[in-house]
Every structure is written in structure tokens, then in C-alpha cells.
Design a protein around this motif. Structure first.
Motif, mmCIF file in Angstrom:
data_model
loop_
_atom_site.group_PDB
_atom_site.id
_atom_site.type_symbol
_atom_site.label_atom_id
_atom_site.label_comp_id
_atom_site.label_asym_id
_atom_site.label_seq_id
_atom_site.Cartn_x
_atom_site.Cartn_y
_atom_site.Cartn_z
ATOM 1 N N GLY A 171 0.845 -1.187 0.000
ATOM 2 C CA GLY A 171 0.000 0.000 0.000
ATOM 3 C C GLY A 171 0.876 1.230 0.000
ATOM 4 N N SER A 172 0.309 2.349 -0.340
ATOM 5 C CA SER A 172 1.091 3.583 -0.391
ATOM 6 C C SER A 172 1.296 4.156 1.011
ATOM 7 N N PRO A 173 2.341 4.984 1.205
ATOM 8 C CA PRO A 173 2.517 5.646 2.503
ATOM 9 C C PRO A 173 1.282 6.464 2.886
ATOM 10 N N GLY A 174 0.663 7.101 1.893
ATOM 11 C CA GLY A 174 -0.532 7.882 2.178
ATOM 12 C C GLY A 174 -1.674 7.029 2.693
ATOM 13 N N TYR A 175 -1.813 5.834 2.125
ATOM 14 C CA TYR A 175 -2.877 4.939 2.591
ATOM 15 C C TYR A 175 -2.654 4.569 4.048
ATOM 16 N N PHE A 176 -1.396 4.281 4.409
ATOM 17 C CA PHE A 176 -1.120 3.856 5.776
ATOM 18 C C PHE A 176 -1.122 5.019 6.766
ATOM 19 N N GLN A 177 -1.151 6.250 6.278
ATOM 20 C CA GLN A 177 -1.377 7.382 7.180
ATOM 21 C C GLN A 177 -2.828 7.415 7.639
ATOM 22 N N ARG A 178 -3.715 6.823 6.828
ATOM 23 C CA ARG A 178 -5.148 6.813 7.146
ATOM 24 C C ARG A 178 -5.614 5.500 7.761
ATOM 25 N N HIS A 179 -4.798 4.441 7.614
ATOM 26 C CA HIS A 179 -5.215 3.117 8.078
ATOM 27 C C HIS A 179 -4.053 2.431 8.790
ATOM 28 N N PRO A 180 -4.322 1.675 9.855
ATOM 29 C CA PRO A 180 -3.242 0.946 10.538
ATOM 30 C C PRO A 180 -2.747 -0.202 9.668
ATOM 31 N N LYS A 181 -1.465 -0.532 9.821
ATOM 32 C CA LYS A 181 -0.914 -1.631 9.039
ATOM 33 C C LYS A 181 -1.416 -2.960 9.597
ATOM 34 N N PRO A 182 -1.830 -3.885 8.716
ATOM 35 C CA PRO A 182 -2.270 -5.202 9.190
ATOM 36 C C PRO A 182 -1.079 -5.997 9.714
ATOM 37 N N THR A 183 -1.308 -6.759 10.768
ATOM 38 C CA THR A 183 -0.249 -7.605 11.326
ATOM 39 C C THR A 183 -0.528 -9.084 11.106
ATOM 40 N N THR A 184 -1.773 -9.434 10.772
ATOM 41 C CA THR A 184 -2.142 -10.808 10.419
ATOM 42 C C THR A 184 -3.001 -10.757 9.166
#
Length: 299
Positions: A171-184
Motif C-alpha cells: 500500500g502507499s505511505p498515504g494509505y497507511f497514514q489513514r489506516h493501521p498496518k495489518p499484522t495478520t
């Protein structure tokens, strides 16, 4: 007046009956659909029998047509096989080779090999048809197909043509500014994921993961569905969602910081692409040369 069917008339009928389509048969024979239809109708008139049942959507053999097809098809295949084998008498391999493959296999394995192969064999033509379905290469009259090693049918000859593969969730850095990174993998159900539809599965392709021998398939949701590599990458770069891609298609963007990779520990290697084809007594020199050129050699 000669009322006996010609070789060309019978060959035209066999192509239409096997393809169940005047359109597909005409494309393979390199003739117009109308000309092919007229040829088959003339054959029916000479025999005094209806060989094909035609509807607006399909073509199928009648009882007489099926009987004729079962008689003729093996003989035409034997003739074509022997004609192909005769090319061994030429100074250089020649002829057309038809291959069906998915888009990623075509762009990552087949296309990169074509430059040197075709320059070395100027009398060979290679036709690559991109198709995400698990094509029946015998019924569709392909010389070979490309699939992942685990998908090759046991009755086929399989030749490895690529290294092991890995998938990547990005995903883009911008996407992860709006959403937490999945861990599973199961965390993906809360994300906007860019899906892929494959005709063989009859639905959206599940994202497959494995870790320490544990396999997990996740059916994700999202606002975008594609069946194209570039569109999925571009949408991920634009921040429209997470993409599940072959690793080689996104590593450049990951290294440049344009995409962020997640769940890497859940993406284990798996067997790469294989060229598969039916066992042949006398493969043509052209086909043998292609198999040799594509065969994967471990460095």
C-alpha cells in the motif's frame, strides 16, 4: 460435377465442431466467419446431412456431425503431427507455436525470452495468448500452456521455466497514514483491498498466505476489482487500497518508498512457472528449440 468433400472442407468442419464457434475457428484458420460458414453449409449440402446445430449463441455437432468429428479429428491430428515432424528436414526449425499463459507469466518469463529466441530462429513465429482461465490446451489447440508448478495436471509434461515466486501485500505511505498496518492476514478484512477476478475461480481471487506450515486464505473486500497487473499497481500507488501482487512487480516501488510492504512474514516462496504440454512422439524442431530456450537453469 464433383460431389466428394475436399480436404479443406472437412478440415473447416473439424475446426468449427471442436471450437464450438465459427468466430474462434475462423480466427484460427485465418479466414472470415462468413466464408467459413459457407464452406460448412456447402459440405452439408453435398453430404445431404446437417452436421452442426446453430443458435445465436452456440454451435454444436448433430449426431451425424459428432460421428464425423470423432472419425476425422484423430486423423487430422496425426497428419498435422507428421507434417510438423517433417520440418526436421529443413536447415532451420520453422513454424508457429501457440502458447496460453496468464499475464504475469507472459510479462515476467515469456516476453523477456523472445528477443534472443526469435533472433536465433527467424523462421519461428510464437503466438502468446494471455488468458487467466485454466485453458484446455488440447481442446483449444495450443502447443503449450504456462501455469504455476502446483497447478499442472499430472498427465502433462512439465518443464520449469522460472524461479520460485513470492507474493507481496503493498500500500502507499498515504494509505497507511489513514489506516493501521495489518499484522495478520485476517486484519485485511478491515481494509480497502484491490481485488482480482479470475474466470476459473468464478469469483474474486482469495489472497493466500502461509507461515510455519499454516495456510490461510482470506477473501478481502474493496472498491476496486481488476484482472490486470498494471492497474492494480497504479491504484495502490494512488493510495486507493492494498494490492496483493507478485513480488517482482512491486519491489522497485517498495525500494523507492512509493509503496510499503506488509505481512511479508506470511508470504512464503512457492513453485514458479512451468511450461506444460501433452506427451508427443515427435515434437517439432521449433517446439523443442523453444522448450530448450525457456528451460529454467538454477544459477
Amino acid at each position: 460435377m464433383n460431389t466428394r468433400p475436399s480436404f479443406d472442407d472437412l478440415s473447416a468442419f473439424v475446426h468449427v465442431a471442436k471450437a464450438r464457434s465459427f468466430t474462434r475457428a475462423a480466427a484460427r484458420l485465418g479466414v472470415s466467419q462468413s466464408a467459413l460458414s459457407q464452406t460448412v453449409r456447402a459440405l452439408e449440402e453435398r453430404l445431404g446431412l446437417r452436421l452442426l446445430t446453430r443458435t445465436t449463441r452456440s454451435v454444436s455437432p448433430t449426431e451425424a456431425g459428432e460421428r464425423l468429428l470423432q472419425t476425422l479429428a484423430p486423423r487430422f491430428e496425426d497428419i498435422e503431427s507428421e507434417l510438423a515432424a517433417l520440418t526436421a528436414l529443413r536447415d532451420r526449425p520453422a513454424g508457429t507455436i501457440r502458447i496460453t499463459a496468464g499475464e504475469h507469466a507472459a510479462v515476467s518469463v515469456l516476453e523477456p525470452s523472445m528477443n534472443s529466441f526469435l533472433n536465433h530462429y527467424p523462421d519461428i513465429t510464437v503466438e502468446i495468448i494471455v488468458d487467466y482461465g485454466l485453458t484446455d490446451i488440447v481442446a483449444e489447440r495450443f502447443d503449450a500452456g504456462v501455469r504455476l508448478g502446483e497447478q499442472v495436471a499430472k498427465d502433462m509434461v512439465a518443464v520449469r521455466i522460472g524461479p520460485d515466486m513470492r507474493m507481496a501485500v503493498v500500500g502507499s505511505p498515504g494509505y497507511f497514514q489513514r489506516h493501521p498496518k495489518p499484522t495478520t492476514p485476517h486484519d485485511l478484512t478491515a481494509h480497502n483491498c484491490i481485488n482480482m477476478r479470475l474466470p476459473t475461480y468464478g469469483g474474486l481471487f482469495p489472497w493466500e498466505f502461509e507461515k510455519d506450515g499454516r495456510e490461510v486464505n482470506v477473501r478481502v473486500g474493496g472498491q476496486l476489482v481488476y484482472n490486470n497487473l498494471a492497474l492494480r499497481v497504479n491504484s495502490a500507488l494512488a493510495g486507493l487500497g492494498l494490492a496483493y501482487m507478485p513480488e517482482d512487480q512491486v519491489l522497485t516501488h517498495v525500494k523507492a518508498g512509493r509503496l510499503c510492504r506488509v505481512l511479508e512474514d506470511w508470504c512464503e516462496p512457492f513453485p514458479g512457472y512451468h511450461l506444460y504440454y501433452p506427451s508427443r512422439r515427435n515434437p517439432s524442431p521449433a517446439f523443442s528449440a523453444l522448450v530448450t530456450a525457456l528451460r529454467y537453469r538454477v544459477a
